[in-house]
Design an enzyme around this catalytic site. Sequence first.
Site, short mmCIF file in Angstrom:
data_model
loop_
_atom_site.label_atom_id
_atom_site.label_comp_id
_atom_site.label_asym_id
_atom_site.label_seq_id
_atom_site.Cartn_x
_atom_site.Cartn_y
_atom_site.Cartn_z
N ASP A 140 37.53 43.25 -28.85
CA ASP A 140 37.69 43.45 -30.40
C ASP A 140 36.39 44.37 -30.60
OD1 ASP A 140 39.37 43.05 -32.99
OD2 ASP A 140 37.08 43.21 -33.39
N ASN A 155 35.21 53.91 -39.05
CA ASN A 155 36.41 54.85 -39.63
C ASN A 155 35.84 55.32 -41.08
OD1 ASN A 155 38.49 55.01 -37.79
ND2 ASN A 155 39.36 53.10 -38.22
N ASP A 186 39.12 57.25 -33.54
CA ASP A 186 40.24 57.37 -32.67
C ASP A 186 39.42 57.61 -31.16
OD1 ASP A 186 42.27 56.79 -34.22
OD2 ASP A 186 42.77 59.09 -34.15
N GLU A 203 41.96 47.96 -33.08
CA GLU A 203 40.94 47.97 -32.23
C GLU A 203 40.82 46.85 -31.37
OE1 GLU A 203 39.34 46.00 -36.16
OE2 GLU A 203 40.99 47.54 -35.50
#
Length: 215
Positions: free
Chosen positions: A76, A84, A93, A119
């Site tokens: 993770d 983000n 991304d 993620e």
Amino acid sequence: MDLLTFTIFETAFVCICAAYLFGGLAKDRIAASYQHASLTDPLTGVANRRSFLQTGERLISRARLNRQPAALLMFDLDRFKSINDRYGHQTGDAVLTAFCRLATSQLRPSDLFARIGGEEFASLLPDTGRQEAQFLAERLRSAFEATSHRVGEHALSATVSVGVAISDDASSDVDELLKAADRALYRAKTSGRNCIAISPHRAEQRPTKQRAIAT
């Protein structure tokens, strides 16, 4: 029937057969393309959760048959939402894709790696015991921590937490291993992130972080 008529008839017959043949091949290619797309994460190009569960179950069954251990690593990316929010989804991304490239470059051809959501990623390692799984998890963690991601003129660093589950039990399946690895991952996240936690079926281990490890 004269020769000209026979030739025309034969040519038409061959053309019809060829049309059916190529039509069937095109249909098979389209079906294979849809099948591949349904099992692949469109952003990163790695397997998706559906593919992981399907292929993983076959790998676990084979490991049980051969009486071999298997390991499941769950990853993770730490504080990914803040990446983000601060740098934008395009940068997020790029970080996800960079992690996939790093992970797949470190794995064996026989290992299974997939994006299982957001993620979160998972890797199933056939014929892999606790020590080898811990070594690989730490190698990936430290390598990702050392990786810089360019954002304009700035360099962004990201880290990953890892939960590890070991299967040496004939009753183990993919779902059980995922749950065990997820519990270990939770412990890694709540222990400060950027570390690994190992949760074999038979014992619990404390989260570890090894800053220097031989390669």
